[in-house]
Design a protein around this motif. Sequence first.
Motif, PDB file in Angstrom:
ATOM      1  N   MET A   1       0.820  -1.199   0.000  1.00  0.00           N
ATOM      2  CA  MET A   1       0.000   0.000   0.000  1.00  0.00           C
ATOM      3  C   MET A   1       0.859   1.257   0.000  1.00  0.00           C
ATOM      4  O   MET A   1       0.517   2.233  -0.622  1.00  0.00           O
ATOM      5  CB  MET A   1      -0.911   0.014   1.235  1.00  0.00           C
ATOM      6  CG  MET A   1      -1.914  -1.108   1.279  1.00  0.00           C
ATOM      7  SD  MET A   1      -3.091  -1.065  -0.087  1.00  0.00           S
ATOM      8  CE  MET A   1      -4.157   0.273   0.484  1.00  0.00           C
TER       9      MET A   1
ATOM     10  N   PHE B   1       4.064   2.850  -3.652  1.00  0.00           N
ATOM     11  CA  PHE B   1       3.118   3.080  -4.720  1.00  0.00           C
ATOM     12  C   PHE B   1       3.500   2.312  -5.963  1.00  0.00           C
ATOM     13  O   PHE B   1       4.649   2.321  -6.408  1.00  0.00           O
ATOM     14  CB  PHE B   1       3.041   4.564  -5.043  1.00  0.00           C
ATOM     15  CG  PHE B   1       2.288   4.793  -6.301  1.00  0.00           C
ATOM     16  CD1 PHE B   1       0.941   4.511  -6.324  1.00  0.00           C
ATOM     17  CD2 PHE B   1       2.918   5.184  -7.453  1.00  0.00           C
ATOM     18  CE1 PHE B   1       0.233   4.663  -7.491  1.00  0.00           C
ATOM     19  CE2 PHE B   1       2.216   5.337  -8.615  1.00  0.00           C
ATOM     20  CZ  PHE B   1       0.866   5.079  -8.632  1.00  0.00           C
TER      21      PHE B   1
ATOM     22  N   ARG C   1       3.477   9.320  -4.969  1.00  0.00           N
ATOM     23  CA  ARG C   1       2.604  10.111  -5.832  1.00  0.00           C
ATOM     24  C   ARG C   1       2.625  11.552  -5.344  1.00  0.00           C
ATOM     25  O   ARG C   1       2.600  11.826  -4.142  1.00  0.00           O
ATOM     26  CB  ARG C   1       1.166   9.576  -5.769  1.00  0.00           C
ATOM     27  CG  ARG C   1       1.109   8.152  -6.143  1.00  0.00           C
ATOM     28  CD  ARG C   1       0.408   7.807  -7.420  1.00  0.00           C
ATOM     29  NE  ARG C   1       0.549   8.630  -8.570  1.00  0.00           N
ATOM     30  CZ  ARG C   1      -0.337   8.625  -9.570  1.00  0.00           C
ATOM     31  NH1 ARG C   1      -1.413   7.902  -9.486  1.00  0.00           N
ATOM     32  NH2 ARG C   1      -0.148   9.348 -10.637  1.00  0.00           N
TER      33      ARG C   1
ATOM     34  N   LYS D   1       0.373  13.941  -5.469  1.00  0.00           N
ATOM     35  CA  LYS D   1      -0.794  14.384  -4.710  1.00  0.00           C
ATOM     36  C   LYS D   1      -0.675  13.958  -3.246  1.00  0.00           C
ATOM     37  O   LYS D   1      -1.017  14.711  -2.336  1.00  0.00           O
ATOM     38  CB  LYS D   1      -2.063  13.798  -5.316  1.00  0.00           C
ATOM     39  CG  LYS D   1      -3.325  14.249  -4.603  1.00  0.00           C
ATOM     40  CD  LYS D   1      -4.552  13.907  -5.418  1.00  0.00           C
ATOM     41  CE  LYS D   1      -5.794  14.569  -4.866  1.00  0.00           C
ATOM     42  NZ  LYS D   1      -6.219  14.035  -3.570  1.00  0.00           N
ATOM     43  N   GLN D   2      -0.168  12.747  -3.031  1.00  0.00           N
ATOM     44  CA  GLN D   2      -0.024  12.242  -1.668  1.00  0.00           C
ATOM     45  C   GLN D   2       0.954  13.118  -0.878  1.00  0.00           C
ATOM     46  O   GLN D   2       0.702  13.481   0.268  1.00  0.00           O
ATOM     47  CB  GLN D   2       0.464  10.787  -1.731  1.00  0.00           C
ATOM     48  CG  GLN D   2       0.355  10.040  -0.419  1.00  0.00           C
ATOM     49  CD  GLN D   2      -1.086   9.946   0.051  1.00  0.00           C
ATOM     50  OE1 GLN D   2      -1.955   9.570  -0.720  1.00  0.00           O
ATOM     51  NE2 GLN D   2      -1.343  10.326   1.283  1.00  0.00           N
TER      52      GLN D   2
ATOM     53  N   ASP E   1      -0.784  16.435  -0.191  1.00  0.00           N
ATOM     54  CA  ASP E   1      -1.827  16.267   0.824  1.00  0.00           C
ATOM     55  C   ASP E   1      -1.209  16.090   2.211  1.00  0.00           C
ATOM     56  O   ASP E   1      -1.657  16.689   3.187  1.00  0.00           O
ATOM     57  CB  ASP E   1      -2.709  15.048   0.507  1.00  0.00           C
ATOM     58  CG  ASP E   1      -3.710  15.343  -0.603  1.00  0.00           C
ATOM     59  OD1 ASP E   1      -3.780  16.509  -1.044  1.00  0.00           O
ATOM     60  OD2 ASP E   1      -4.402  14.412  -1.045  1.00  0.00           O
TER      61      ASP E   1
ATOM     62  N   SER F   1       0.146  19.336   3.543  1.00  0.00           N
ATOM     63  CA  SER F   1      -0.874  20.283   4.002  1.00  0.00           C
ATOM     64  C   SER F   1      -1.388  19.867   5.379  1.00  0.00           C
ATOM     65  O   SER F   1      -2.010  20.666   6.075  1.00  0.00           O
ATOM     66  CB  SER F   1      -2.011  20.370   3.000  1.00  0.00           C
ATOM     67  OG  SER F   1      -2.780  19.183   3.055  1.00  0.00           O
ATOM     68  N   LYS F   2      -1.132  18.617   5.763  1.00  0.00           N
ATOM     69  CA  LYS F   2      -1.474  18.190   7.119  1.00  0.00           C
ATOM     70  C   LYS F   2      -0.272  18.286   8.047  1.00  0.00           C
ATOM     71  O   LYS F   2      -0.305  17.798   9.173  1.00  0.00           O
ATOM     72  CB  LYS F   2      -1.951  16.735   7.102  1.00  0.00           C
ATOM     73  CG  LYS F   2      -3.262  16.527   6.397  1.00  0.00           C
ATOM     74  CD  LYS F   2      -3.572  15.030   6.312  1.00  0.00           C
ATOM     75  CE  LYS F   2      -4.618  14.771   5.245  1.00  0.00           C
ATOM     76  NZ  LYS F   2      -4.545  13.429   4.700  1.00  0.00           N
TER      77      LYS F   2
ATOM     78  N   ASN G   1       4.510  16.839 -13.059  1.00  0.00           N
ATOM     79  CA  ASN G   1       3.136  16.377 -12.826  1.00  0.00           C
ATOM     80  C   ASN G   1       3.040  14.891 -13.155  1.00  0.00           C
ATOM     81  O   ASN G   1       3.555  14.452 -14.184  1.00  0.00           O
ATOM     82  CB  ASN G   1       2.163  17.174 -13.711  1.00  0.00           C
ATOM     83  CG  ASN G   1       0.710  16.866 -13.374  1.00  0.00           C
ATOM     84  OD1 ASN G   1       0.222  15.762 -13.636  1.00  0.00           O
ATOM     85  ND2 ASN G   1       0.029  17.817 -12.776  1.00  0.00           N
ATOM     86  N   ASP G   2       2.407  14.130 -12.262  1.00  0.00           N
ATOM     87  CA  ASP G   2       2.297  12.686 -12.509  1.00  0.00           C
ATOM     88  C   ASP G   2       0.850  12.231 -12.711  1.00  0.00           C
ATOM     89  O   ASP G   2       0.557  11.037 -12.649  1.00  0.00           O
ATOM     90  CB  ASP G   2       2.951  11.883 -11.371  1.00  0.00           C
ATOM     91  CG  ASP G   2       2.255  12.108 -10.035  1.00  0.00           C
ATOM     92  OD1 ASP G   2       1.272  12.875  -9.981  1.00  0.00           O
ATOM     93  OD2 ASP G   2       2.706  11.523  -9.030  1.00  0.00           O
ATOM     94  N   GLY G   3      -0.034  13.201 -12.926  1.00  0.00           N
ATOM     95  CA  GLY G   3      -1.426  12.847 -13.205  1.00  0.00           C
ATOM     96  C   GLY G   3      -2.253  12.570 -11.972  1.00  0.00           C
ATOM     97  O   GLY G   3      -3.427  12.250 -12.082  1.00  0.00           O
TER      98      GLY G   3
END
Lengths: 682, 682
Positions: free
Chosen positions: B189, B192, B200, B202-203, B206, B209-210, B241-243
């Motif tokens: 998990m 990736f 990734r 986005k991960q 994200d 931001s936390k 960018n990786d989509g």
Amino acid sequence: MDEQFSASKLLYSVATKAHTEAHRDLLGQYVKDEKIATSQQLECALAFLKGHPEVASGDAAFEKDCGVGVTVMDEEIAAAVAKAFEEDKAAIEEDRYQYNFGSMLGRLTKTDHIKWANPTKVKAELDKQTLAVLGPKTEADAQAGKKKKEKAKPAAKTEKVKKPSAAEVAMQKEAEQMAKMTEAAKAAMSTFLYKPRLCRIKQLLDDASKGVFPDENQECVVAGWIRTTRDQRAMVFVELNDGSGPTGLQIVLEPTNCPDLEEFKKLGAGYGACIEVTGKVVKSPAAGQLVEMQGTGVKLLGPVGDGYPLAKTALPLEVLRSYPHLRVRTNVMACVMRIRNVSSFAIHKFFQERHFQYVHTPILTSNDCEGAGECFTVSTLMGQADPDYSQDFFGAKSMLTVSGQLNVETYAAGLTNVYTFGPTFRAENSNTTRHLAEFWMVEPEVWFIDQKGLMDLAEDFLKYCISHVLKECQADLLYLDQYHQRAEEERPKDDDSRRNEGSLVERLMQIVSQPFGRVTYTEAIEILKKELQEGKATFVESNLQWGMDMASEHERYLAEQVFKKPVIVTDYPAEIKSFYMKQSECGKTVAGMDILVPTIGEIIGGSVREDNFDKLVALAKSKGMTDKDVESLSWYTDLRKYGSAPHGGFGLGFERLLLLCTGMLNIRDVIPFPRYPGNISC
Amino acid sequence: MDEQFSASKLLYSVATKAHTEAHRDLLGQYVKDEKIATSQQLECALAFLKGHPEVASGDAAFEKDCGVGVTVMDEEIAAAVAKAFEEDKAAIEEDRYQYNFGSMLGRLTKTDHIKWANPTKVKAELDKQTLAVLGPKTEADAQAGKKKKEKAKPAAKTEKVKKPSAAEVAMQKEAEQMAKMTEAAKAAMSTFLYKPRLCRIKQLLDDASKGVFPDENQECVVAGWIRTTRDQRAMVFVELNDGSGPTGLQIVLEPTNCPDLEEFKKLGAGYGACIEVTGKVVKSPAAGQLVEMQGTGVKLLGPVGDGYPLAKTALPLEVLRSYPHLRVRTNVMACVMRIRNVSSFAIHKFFQERHFQYVHTPILTSNDCEGAGECFTVSTLMGQADPDYSQDFFGAKSMLTVSGQLNVETYAAGLTNVYTFGPTFRAENSNTTRHLAEFWMVEPEVWFIDQKGLMDLAEDFLKYCISHVLKECQADLLYLDQYHQRAEEERPKDDDSRRNEGSLVERLMQIVSQPFGRVTYTEAIEILKKELQEGKATFVESNLQWGMDMASEHERYLAEQVFKKPVIVTDYPAEIKSFYMKQSECGKTVAGMDILVPTIGEIIGGSVREDNFDKLVALAKSKGMTDKDVESLSWYTDLRKYGSAPHGGFGLGFERLLLLCTGMLNIRDVIPFPRYPGNISC
């Protein structure tokens, strides 16, 4: 649903009220993380940001100011409400239900600490204490309410009455609406199928097995199809099935409890009739069942007319195949179709949990893709002797897709990891138990993956789907296990078609509970040769040599006899595989990867893709593609020209997986409406 | 995954070890409810059942005997392990890592109370204390291990060494395997895409931001496509960018940190090139971004050859449509396709949560269904002047389905509540922004539902999907909102094609945050007439009268101007609706139900179905069906003969939903590979 709802609502406020993009991002993240969960919090946050536009995520002053991480205990809410009641005791006792509780709620939700509580909870506590203090509304209260409304009108005109502030009204409205939404959402979930009191039989049985029974004063409704009826003078027993599981609900109808019974008996409803029964669900005194329903009302919704082909005695699967529109009413087909449903969702869950994007690749295509088989032509020019396809609907010869792989690869080249799951077609004239003209395929494709990663992905994927079925479909699997055992016992000794060996559940467990074998094609051929030489194996195709395409008998022998579990075979000869598979240094083999499983043979086929433009084109041509063919695939070869990288994927024939998971022996029995040569009924 | 795995494993034991069917059901249910969660518990349960074969679910003695509901605290495990260490202190200190910890584990997992603990936890605690007591393995330990192995061999032969019991070995093996599985599952998990250390983007964003950042000593790998590069002598900045989302990761490459940089610069990789970067993810000092990567290694995976059609400046959507295989690399199309993915999954989730069964209705059909439009013919007989379809592949004229409804109804007549979600086809020569030749449809069908229930279901369904998108696709929605606002600003004043009005997020919020309007067709026509008479509305089709089919302009006016929210219109004239809709008493209207939404018009169309055989056939004939046509639908009309009941369903054009959720104005931009007259590229 209500949680989603309130998060969405807050996001909406963020989107419309934030002053800068940075604030929007910041607040959006707080909402997403559920650190800001009420409009009160959001309002404070927005106010803070006005004075401190540069604030960053995690800023302590900011978080304090908008109550991040503050928990308000239920007792604290109760105490605050009690205090508010005490403060205005005289007015409340005088005005009773005409007292402005809305205003009180507004004040409470502005109070220190309590303002961070969930407004729905504050509202609920207020309602509770109101009821405790004033008791239920009396006739006098209702009259007083009317009078007040009448009086309120002129008062409103003169604007003298002290009204709660706009913010208070909004806050109260929100609290009320949220309370309502929660109830509505709950009601929607518990009222099955949007029909009040209708229960699903599986739910009743599952609850009973946990010791949970419906309230004994509560009447439930069940509806479904009659499996059996027994009329024993004093009472009638009905076994009802609603398709939620293989086990039906026993219903007891007695004339003393059920006034409709006499009328119902006259209608002679038997096997297959659709009825609705109202009654109480109680612990059953009979052996072999935990609950039964004591019917107080019974209604025949749909009788069974003459010629109903499903007899009470089980029909053979071949016969059921002639009734694709009715066969799901039998237990065996319903079990298979519920497993199909669970497997489909498992596939989506597996990929969604890993952030793969689902891509709907097209069904209509102008490519013959990989030359994987004959294609169906799709046209609006039927009946023309020499059709000019440039005049056809799409301006080109169009076919039904044989695989979504090439298309889905283009999406992996931008989103990194994707999958497609949809119908594919082969116009092969194969009348076997393993082929369909229309079937579903799952095809993931991943940029930046190597052969090892691909094998791990495929193994995890297969295990995940089967584990999910084992967990979710217990009753269906056990039913099918018995069904197959019975079928094997009844089967004539001289019938040597494919058999189910051992328990279905056991076979599935073997797959999920151990690592798959891994072997190269070259090693696999050597193993098979040795087994043959040593007299351990016999094959119809016994001329085993490097370069041959293994037949199903070889694949199954490897999985069933040699490894006794699923095995991944890699590095196939380039000659017998598709042009897009990545070539080894020597050019003799390709980085293909097939998974062979006991009883089925090949279930997954995949490869790392050739990502070098020149090599790809050369291999395509060596496989007989013309320059024109290659040109028509320029969109696919383009991927190797613009930002290419190592990547790969695989395909799983969904119905093959279902043969494995259900133990069915004919692929026509695991798809709702099978299409094969000569058959397109329904 | 490990949880599923162990539940499956237990089910397997249940299936193979239970002595009666009743026991199998009983134990299976305990496993499913997670009351029996370890093999220890199961073994005790089986032993108990031997002595008490009649035990029922919930029996107190039984549950006590197999530890149902017992919780073992971590501290209790730690204490028990410490005690075991203390007891065998001397031997442990002498044998060090050669001490038989397996046997100790076996003993522990048989001890009172501790035996109910998760064996993985006990094993972990044992490993922890071993390390604390003995320290890491030394060279001497390793040598001792080898020696012991050598010595052990002959010992094993003579069978004199006291071995742990078979049960102990099995238990230990299981504990170890479970511990391994958990690790493997975790690794799968977090690693990736089955590539070590690949993250990734986005991960990363994200997490940042936390306030979560990767360990500063840990190097990560990112891979994707270059959006921008800036070469500022001392360092190079790359936006990658990786989509995974619309926001890229800023990468800082400095020659001192990144030895590959010089080589990389020579290759001149620019916009669209595919690269892999290794480095540390750190808080960014720059404004507008929380993290950046300081690259220590950079590798060009795929350069961009000549003629790459995607320029750095945004191309108009019409131009992008010529590159269906590349356009997902732009932010706007990637956002749309991610929303498509989330919407698809929301549809499945909604129905699965409500126990609807997903049914794959066939694509190939011999029915023209509802006469909903022209059909594509599918054949292997192209080029024959007068084809004899009885000689065709399926032995009958075959077409692509225009709707799965009739087929899915047959499954509702056995499973109660079902849905289909798949591609459908129309061979209409419509070159509009609202029509496709191939598109996806969602069609639920429910037995035992009435019109009110159907409306509630449809409203909940639509709100659920949109809420899900609002929650899951925040970044994508905000990007699209800006995109559309820019597009509106730049659009020529004289361009009067369809516009996006207001904020996308705001429009979606309006839909989920209030009850839909509900109105009959008759009322709707009256409202429209009145608006027209009062000069409030102007319509191209201004001859409004009862019996007409409302045009898109009327539908949108109702939703946008009259109700200012979605509205459900019911009870349409029978003449303008399909033959299968349930007729009212008077026969003039049918129990149809359409949902109209602002900016789109009709998005859902459905009805209660006619469940009376005679009425159904009569209406079919009145609509021009011949006896032969009706005969060919006998499988459908059969449902009214055998166990019928009130039922209904609806259809949602999936791409219409996506137009709504993305704010895109052309349906060709919300499907990966659009098919329309003259276009079948890729």
